[in-house]
Design an enzyme around this catalytic site. Structure first.
Site, PDB file in Angstrom:
ATOM      1  N   TYR A  76       0.838  -1.207   0.000  1.00  0.00           N
ATOM      2  CA  TYR A  76       0.000   0.000   0.000  1.00  0.00           C
ATOM      3  C   TYR A  76       0.876   1.262   0.000  1.00  0.00           C
ATOM      4  CZ  TYR A  76      -3.229   3.415   2.108  1.00  0.00           C
ATOM      5  OH  TYR A  76      -3.983   4.517   2.397  1.00  0.00           O
ATOM      6  N   ASN A  84      -6.569  11.334   5.994  1.00  0.00           N
ATOM      7  CA  ASN A  84      -7.788  10.635   6.454  1.00  0.00           C
ATOM      8  C   ASN A  84      -9.045  11.432   6.115  1.00  0.00           C
ATOM      9  OD1 ASN A  84      -5.437   9.809   8.267  1.00  0.00           O
ATOM     10  ND2 ASN A  84      -6.950   8.263   8.788  1.00  0.00           N
ATOM     11  N   PHE A 141     -16.262   2.165  14.533  1.00  0.00           N
ATOM     12  CA  PHE A 141     -16.829   2.663  15.795  1.00  0.00           C
ATOM     13  C   PHE A 141     -18.346   2.870  15.691  1.00  0.00           C
ATOM     14  CE2 PHE A 141     -12.544   4.923  16.959  1.00  0.00           C
ATOM     15  CZ  PHE A 141     -11.967   3.682  17.195  1.00  0.00           C
ATOM     16  N   GLN A 146      -2.532   7.413  19.660  1.00  0.00           N
ATOM     17  CA  GLN A 146      -2.138   7.802  18.300  1.00  0.00           C
ATOM     18  C   GLN A 146      -3.129   8.834  17.759  1.00  0.00           C
ATOM     19  OE1 GLN A 146      -3.558   4.942  19.174  1.00  0.00           O
ATOM     20  NE2 GLN A 146      -4.427   3.785  17.484  1.00  0.00           N
ATOM     21  N   THR A 147      -2.642   9.712  16.913  1.00  0.00           N
ATOM     22  CA  THR A 147      -3.511  10.785  16.414  1.00  0.00           C
ATOM     23  C   THR A 147      -3.790  10.636  14.920  1.00  0.00           C
ATOM     24  OG1 THR A 147      -1.736  12.304  15.793  1.00  0.00           O
ATOM     25  CG2 THR A 147      -2.490  12.385  18.087  1.00  0.00           C
ATOM     26  N   ARG A 148      -4.918  11.192  14.517  1.00  0.00           N
ATOM     27  CA  ARG A 148      -5.274  11.329  13.110  1.00  0.00           C
ATOM     28  C   ARG A 148      -5.957  12.685  12.950  1.00  0.00           C
ATOM     29  NH1 ARG A 148      -2.550   7.483  13.255  1.00  0.00           N
ATOM     30  NH2 ARG A 148      -2.722   5.512  12.135  1.00  0.00           N
TER      31      ARG A 148
END
Ligand code: UDP
Length: 199
Positions: free
Chosen positions: A22, A51, A68, A86-88
């Site tokens: 990917y 994202n 979710f 973790q961040t997005r």
């Protein structure tokens, strides 16, 4: 890693990890696009999409938001991978489309980040979805997939300067619109292939 990520970042990725194909495919697309531009003089554009979310995401594609929301609607626990720190940075789809369209109409051939720079931890994101759905679901922690990026946030200075573009839809509004869509799914759709790629 560069954080926030600007377009000069070349992508330090693991070629033989589980995401190797990917990651390398994304890099190769840019390489071949630029080669067609320089060698064949084709008119090309390169967008770096971060994202993105919105109505009509597939419920079982494994991404955090549909996972979710699907779990909340089915009355299941919300599965956060790792400790959720973790961040997005999530961009609403209408903003993304506008950015891509402006890039298409420009004559800029180098990569342009299109994404929303507002960063959030995955744990916070899960909590927002629990609140949005009013379901009171419990968060359960699962192992973090290998090579899961710790932080991700686009630097959109270039898009602002060249395209006069920046996201307009705030996450609260975007999530509301997205949830409206997920609420229209039939029980059949909600339970069919309910478990995504990481289950
Ligand atoms: N994630 C999670 N639970 C899930 C699905 C994803 O905690 O059920 C995490 C995933 O490990 C990652 C983040 O949410 O850290 C965003 O994942 P997604 O697949 O949506 O996007 P990407 O990894 O491509 O940024």
């Amino acid at each position: 890693m560069v954080h926030p990520q600007n377009e000069d970042y070349w992508g330090n990725v693991n070629p033989i990890g589980p995401r190797g194909v990917y990651d390398e495919a994304k890099r190769f697309q840019e390489a071949i696009t630029m080669a067609y531009h320089t060698y064949h003089k084709l008119e090309t554009r390169i967008v770096r999409i971060f994202n993105t979310y919105g109505p009509r995401m597939r419920l079982n594609d494994g991404r955090a938001l549909p996972a979710f929301v699907g779990q909340a609607l089915r009355g299941e626990d919300i599965t956060v991978f790792g400790d959720g720190s973790q961040t997005r940075s999530f961009c609403y789809v209408d903003d993304l489309i506008e950015g891509i369209y402006r890039l298409l109409m420009s004559d800029y051939v180098y990569p342009v980040n299109i994404g929303n720079p507002v960063e959030i931890t995955i744990k916070q994101f899960a909590e927002e979805i629990i609140k949005l759905t009013g379901t009171n679901q419990k968060i359960v922690y699962k192992p973090l997939p290998q090579d899961d990026p710790k932080q991700r946030k686009p630097d959109i200075t270039r898009a602002k300067e060249i395209l006069n573009w920046e996201p307009k839809v705030e996450r609260a509004e975007g999530l509301k619109r997205t949830y409206e869509y997920f609420k229209t799914l039939t029980p059949d759709e909600l339970y069919k292939n309910a478990h995504g790629r990481f289950s």
